[in-house]
Design a protein around this motif. Structure first.
Motif, PDB file in Angstrom:
ATOM      1  N   GLN A 101      -0.570   9.394  -5.003  1.00 55.07           N
ATOM      2  CA  GLN A 101      -0.027   8.795  -3.781  1.00 55.07           C
ATOM      3  C   GLN A 101      -0.719   7.478  -3.467  1.00 55.07           C
ATOM      4  OE1 GLN A 101       2.628  10.100  -2.388  1.00 55.07           O
ATOM      5  NE2 GLN A 101       2.793   8.481  -0.852  1.00 55.07           N
ATOM      6  N   CYS A 102      -1.998   7.378  -3.760  1.00 57.17           N
ATOM      7  CA  CYS A 102      -2.701   6.108  -3.554  1.00 57.17           C
ATOM      8  C   CYS A 102      -2.150   5.032  -4.488  1.00 57.17           C
ATOM      9  CB  CYS A 102      -4.202   6.296  -3.777  1.00 57.17           C
ATOM     10  SG  CYS A 102      -5.045   7.181  -2.445  1.00 57.17           S
ATOM     11  N   VAL A 103      -1.872   5.409  -5.742  1.00 62.03           N
ATOM     12  CA  VAL A 103      -1.277   4.469  -6.685  1.00 62.03           C
ATOM     13  C   VAL A 103       0.092   4.009  -6.173  1.00 62.03           C
ATOM     14  CG1 VAL A 103      -0.378   4.175  -9.026  1.00 62.03           C
ATOM     15  CG2 VAL A 103      -2.519   5.407  -8.679  1.00 62.03           C
ATOM     16  N   SER A 151       0.715   5.334 -20.448  1.00 63.60           N
ATOM     17  CA  SER A 151       1.154   3.935 -20.457  1.00 63.60           C
ATOM     18  C   SER A 151       1.667   3.520 -19.083  1.00 63.60           C
ATOM     19  CB  SER A 151       2.240   3.721 -21.513  1.00 63.60           C
ATOM     20  OG  SER A 151       3.349   4.567 -21.295  1.00 63.60           O
ATOM     21  N   ALA A 152       2.349   4.439 -18.400  1.00 60.55           N
ATOM     22  CA  ALA A 152       2.815   4.126 -17.053  1.00 60.55           C
ATOM     23  C   ALA A 152       1.640   3.896 -16.113  1.00 60.55           C
ATOM     24  CB  ALA A 152       3.694   5.256 -16.530  1.00 60.55           C
ATOM     25  N   PHE A 153       0.633   4.760 -16.173  1.00 54.62           N
ATOM     26  CA  PHE A 153      -0.489   4.626 -15.259  1.00 54.62           C
ATOM     27  C   PHE A 153      -1.323   3.390 -15.546  1.00 54.62           C
ATOM     28  CE2 PHE A 153      -2.060   8.161 -12.359  1.00 54.62           C
ATOM     29  CZ  PHE A 153      -0.792   8.365 -11.870  1.00 54.62           C
ATOM     30  N   VAL A 154      -1.471   3.032 -16.815  1.00 59.97           N
ATOM     31  CA  VAL A 154      -2.195   1.796 -17.154  1.00 59.97           C
ATOM     32  C   VAL A 154      -1.450   0.592 -16.582  1.00 59.97           C
ATOM     33  CG1 VAL A 154      -2.843   0.267 -19.052  1.00 59.97           C
ATOM     34  CG2 VAL A 154      -3.338   2.705 -19.202  1.00 59.97           C
ATOM     35  N   ALA A 155      -0.120   0.572 -16.770  1.00 54.09           N
ATOM     36  CA  ALA A 155       0.677  -0.547 -16.250  1.00 54.09           C
ATOM     37  C   ALA A 155       0.652  -0.578 -14.727  1.00 54.09           C
ATOM     38  CB  ALA A 155       2.113  -0.433 -16.750  1.00 54.09           C
ATOM     39  N   PHE A 156       0.709   0.591 -14.101  1.00 57.44           N
ATOM     40  CA  PHE A 156       0.691   0.646 -12.640  1.00 57.44           C
ATOM     41  C   PHE A 156      -0.605   0.057 -12.081  1.00 57.44           C
ATOM     42  CE2 PHE A 156       3.537   4.712 -12.297  1.00 57.44           C
ATOM     43  CZ  PHE A 156       4.581   4.005 -12.862  1.00 57.44           C
ATOM     44  N   THR A 157      -1.695   0.295 -12.788  1.00 64.05           N
ATOM     45  CA  THR A 157      -3.006   0.058 -12.206  1.00 64.05           C
ATOM     46  C   THR A 157      -3.582  -1.316 -12.517  1.00 64.05           C
ATOM     47  OG1 THR A 157      -3.386   2.437 -12.480  1.00 64.05           O
ATOM     48  CG2 THR A 157      -5.279   1.114 -11.874  1.00 64.05           C
ATOM     49  N   ILE A 158      -3.159  -1.953 -13.596  1.00 64.59           N
ATOM     50  CA  ILE A 158      -3.715  -3.275 -13.917  1.00 64.59           C
ATOM     51  C   ILE A 158      -3.554  -4.239 -12.748  1.00 64.59           C
ATOM     52  CG2 ILE A 158      -3.452  -5.331 -15.362  1.00 64.59           C
ATOM     53  CD1 ILE A 158      -2.948  -3.497 -17.733  1.00 64.59           C
ATOM     54  N   PRO A 159      -2.345  -4.435 -12.194  1.00 64.55           N
ATOM     55  CA  PRO A 159      -2.250  -5.363 -11.057  1.00 64.55           C
ATOM     56  C   PRO A 159      -2.936  -4.855  -9.789  1.00 64.55           C
ATOM     57  CG  PRO A 159      -0.128  -4.308 -11.465  1.00 64.55           C
ATOM     58  CD  PRO A 159      -1.011  -3.953 -12.611  1.00 64.55           C
ATOM     59  N   ILE A 160      -2.978  -3.519  -9.600  1.00 64.68           N
ATOM     60  CA  ILE A 160      -3.683  -2.969  -8.436  1.00 64.68           C
ATOM     61  C   ILE A 160      -5.178  -3.244  -8.558  1.00 64.68           C
ATOM     62  CG2 ILE A 160      -4.286  -0.852  -7.208  1.00 64.68           C
ATOM     63  CD1 ILE A 160      -1.562   0.278  -8.053  1.00 64.68           C
ATOM     64  N   PHE A 161      -5.728  -3.036  -9.752  1.00 65.40           N
ATOM     65  CA  PHE A 161      -7.148  -3.288 -10.005  1.00 65.40           C
ATOM     66  C   PHE A 161      -7.476  -4.763  -9.775  1.00 65.40           C
ATOM     67  CE2 PHE A 161     -10.770  -4.251 -12.736  1.00 65.40           C
ATOM     68  CZ  PHE A 161     -11.639  -3.213 -12.457  1.00 65.40           C
ATOM     69  N   SER A 172      -5.685  -1.332   2.714  1.00 68.17           N
ATOM     70  CA  SER A 172      -5.225  -1.791   1.406  1.00 68.17           C
ATOM     71  C   SER A 172      -6.319  -1.707   0.346  1.00 68.17           C
ATOM     72  CB  SER A 172      -4.715  -3.228   1.519  1.00 68.17           C
ATOM     73  OG  SER A 172      -4.362  -3.729   0.249  1.00 68.17           O
ATOM     74  N   MET A 173      -7.487  -2.229   0.639  1.00 70.71           N
ATOM     75  CA  MET A 173      -8.554  -2.268  -0.358  1.00 70.71           C
ATOM     76  C   MET A 173      -9.107  -0.881  -0.703  1.00 70.71           C
ATOM     77  SD  MET A 173      -8.488  -5.412  -1.085  1.00 70.71           S
ATOM     78  CE  MET A 173      -9.973  -5.965  -1.890  1.00 70.71           C
ATOM     79  N   PRO A 174      -9.450  -0.030   0.268  1.00 69.89           N
ATOM     80  CA  PRO A 174      -9.966   1.299  -0.106  1.00 69.89           C
ATOM     81  C   PRO A 174      -8.942   2.158  -0.844  1.00 69.89           C
ATOM     82  CG  PRO A 174      -9.703   1.123   2.287  1.00 69.89           C
ATOM     83  CD  PRO A 174      -9.562  -0.249   1.733  1.00 69.89           C
ATOM     84  N   ILE A 175      -7.670   2.087  -0.441  1.00 70.90           N
ATOM     85  CA  ILE A 175      -6.648   2.868  -1.152  1.00 70.90           C
ATOM     86  C   ILE A 175      -6.480   2.354  -2.572  1.00 70.90           C
ATOM     87  CG2 ILE A 175      -4.162   3.348  -1.239  1.00 70.90           C
ATOM     88  CD1 ILE A 175      -4.189   3.570   1.799  1.00 70.90           C
ATOM     89  N   GLY A 176      -6.466   1.042  -2.741  1.00 68.42           N
ATOM     90  CA  GLY A 176      -6.364   0.464  -4.081  1.00 68.42           C
ATOM     91  C   GLY A 176      -7.561   0.803  -4.947  1.00 68.42           C
ATOM     92  N   ALA A 177      -8.748   0.822  -4.356  1.00 70.61           N
ATOM     93  CA  ALA A 177      -9.959   1.159  -5.111  1.00 70.61           C
ATOM     94  C   ALA A 177      -9.928   2.614  -5.576  1.00 70.61           C
ATOM     95  CB  ALA A 177     -11.198   0.895  -4.260  1.00 70.61           C
TER      96      ALA A 177
END
Length: 570
Positions: free
Chosen positions: A104-106, A435-445, A466-471
């Motif tokens: 859900q955070c992602v 692969s989905a999770f890697v793609a989801f997270t690169i821009p979030i990271f 925004s920042m704590p949820i993304g982290a």
């Protein structure tokens, strides 16, 4: 003079005044002398793209496609061997809750990016814009290829699960029939071709078809959640109607050679793959009205709804399963069918399988649509060989039909893994998750750790959270990526037949595209390519002189009216 006033009115709507984080500099102004932008077109133009699709998706129909891609019932049925097989009922109950916190955070972090950058390129575009100077093309390259691998393997893996259930139903009707790998392969290819035909339909038909499919998905899910506890015949087999809660929540099935805690984490593959469809609204943003609000809302709504009802489905199965070993080793070749026949009558089993198969067909259709939009968006920026073909929009249907059939062909090639047995084809599910999770997270990271104030939130945003949820989302994915690559066996028991092929089937292509980048692609791939005219602030005279007569039909008040319309909408 009217022409000049119109230009000045248009020039006031620069990138800096739009609620977007764009690949264009703030001084740029999207520009088309022959067309007055509506609010959705204006936002997309600020991102550098002209509108090429009809915006016939709404919040509800976008959610319908996304929920169909999520496909809780068929997804759960297809991945039961991981959720139940790695950690048993404990992984299915409290394990699901833990996994959903990270997921859900992602989803919320992704929705925030979508509101700021509502384009079909989605995460790929976000990675390019947010990356530190000089790193944008490389970040977009890795994100795009990882996301494409997730998208292009989604429909084949879903359709493989459907085929296995259809043939398992045949085995239940005729115990002498044992499905072969070739039969499963051919049936899956047939379903793939049907989906490709349907996915080439006009956007309006697609929206209606997926609305019906998503409605059926949701209704079928509710029916099954009610039917299983109401129709179980465990009592007639000398068993309690439901397994005691102490066993359901407290017993971790030893399905792997690792410690119980690691086994629970490994069981998350079923949750992650099941829940990986909530990015679809991002890729449909260019076909959705009011996209910078409707699309992020659809992302969060899909993830939240899927998480809640998925957990209910996990609970009813966890409380009624009789023997996990028999479920995993059944001759039916499909764990969900084997589970049903343990605790339901034959007629009830076939009825639930029928609902699951129909829901799965709708899910595969949604996966094919979402994948084609991703392929179109990446081909528009020349990511693929022969991109000129894959980025064409069919003039009759106004859909990227070439991209649909390209993905269909690649998916059929992936299905050749079926002929290698259940372990190699199982890698498709692992690929879809990782692969989905890697793609989801690169821009979030990148957004959390490198962007700072360069990110301009859209109308849907997380504010101070925004920042704590993304982290937290980034940390969850960094933990899960190596976990998803672990084999279920270790030591002397580990061999080619039961190893985890994810690191090969996902890592191999990603290694190839990384090498491709350093050898060649870095010379010509520069990230998202804008395809709309634009101009820099401070060039009024040159602009006025270059205006065509086509602009004369616009008066200066049209710009004010449009701005008022956009302000009201926001």
């Amino acid at each position: 003079m009217a022409t000049r006033d119109n230009v000045m009115s248009h020039r006031k709507r620069s990138i800096a005044e739009e609620p977007v984080t764009s690949v264009l500099p703030d001084g740029d102004v999207p520009y088309d002398p022959r067309h007055s932008f509506n609010p959705d077109e204006e936002v997309l133009a600020a991102l550098g793209y002209k509108s090429e699709f009809k915006r016939e998706f709404s919040l509800f129909t976008t959610f319908c496609v996304s929920f169909a891609v999520l496909g809780l019932l068929p997804s759960f049925a297809s991945t039961l061997t991981y959720g139940m097989g790695y950690a048993g009922t404990a992984g299915m109950t409290w394990g699901w809750i833990i996994a959903m916190l990270g997921i859900q955070c992602v989803a919320m972090s992704m929705a925030e990016l979508c509101s700021s950058m509502p384009t079909s390129g989605g995460l790929y575009y976000a990675a390019a814009v947010l990356a530190p100077p000089g790193w944008g093309p490389f970040a977009a390259w890795l994100t795009g290829w990882s996301n494409w691998l997730a998208q292009v393997t989604a429909a084949p893996s879903v359709n493989y699960g459907i085929s296995a259930m259809i043939l398992a139903a045949g085995s239940i009707n005729n115990p002498d029939y044992v499905p072969t790998d070739w039969q499963t392969f051919l049936l899956t290819v047939f379903i793939m071709i049907l989906h490709a035909i349907l996915s080439s339909m006009p956007t309006k038909w697609l929206a209606q078809f997926n609305s019906a499919g998503s409605t059926f998905n949701f209704v079928a899910l509710i029916i099954v959640i009610i039917l299983i506890p109401a129709g179980t015949n465990r009592s007639s087999r000398g068993l309690p109607r439901f397994t005691p809660s102490s066993e359901v929540w407290g017993t971790i099935y030893e399905g792997t050679s690792f410690l119980p805690g690691v086994s629970v984490l490994m069981s998350f593959i079923g949750v992650i793959w099941t829940m990986s469809g909530y990015d679809s609204p991002f890729h449909l943003a260019e076909e959705c009205s009011n996209a910078n609000l409707a699309s992020p809302r659809a992302i969060v709504l899909t993830s939240a709804t899927g998480g809640i009802f998925g957990w209910f489905l996990q609970l009813v199965v966890a409380y009624t399963v009789v023997d996990i070993d028999q479920v995993l080793d059944s001759d039916l070749g499909q764990p969900f069918a084997a589970y049903l026949i343990q605790c339901m009558t034959q007629k009830m089993t076939l009825a639930i399988l029928a609902l699951t198969i129909i829901a799965g067909f709708s899910m595969g259709q949604g996966c094919m649509i979402a994948a084609s939009r991703v392929t179109f968006a990446y081909a528009r920026d020349d990511c693929f060989p022969l991109s000129n073909y894959w980025k064409q929009v069919n003039r009759y249907t106004q859909t990227p039909a070439n991209a649909v059939w390209f993905n269909c062909a690649v998916g059929i090639l992936c299905l050749l893994l079926i002929l290698g047995g259940s372990v190699p084809i199982g890698a498709l599910f692992s690929i879809g998750a990782i692969s989905a999770f890697v793609a989801f997270t690169i821009p979030i990271f990148i957004r959390v750790f490198f962007v700072g104030k360069r990110f301009r939130p859209g109308p849907w945003n997380l504010g101070k959270f925004s920042m704590p949820i993304g982290a937290f989302a980034s940390a969850f994915v960094l933990l899960m990526v190596p976990i998803l690559c672990l084999p279920s066996s270790t030591g002397a028991e580990l061999n080619a037949a039961n190893m985890n092929w994810t690191c090969v089937v996902y890592g191999g292509p990603m290694l190839i595209v990384t090498v491709w980048w350093f050898v060649s692609a870095h010379k010509w791939f520069k990230g998202p390519k804008v395809n709309i005219q634009h101009m820099m602030l401070g060039r009024e005279e040159a602009i006025v002189e270059g205006q065509s007569a086509a602009e004369d039909h616009e008066d200066s008040s049209s710009g004010d009216a449009h701005a008022a319309e956009k302000a009201t909408k926001s």
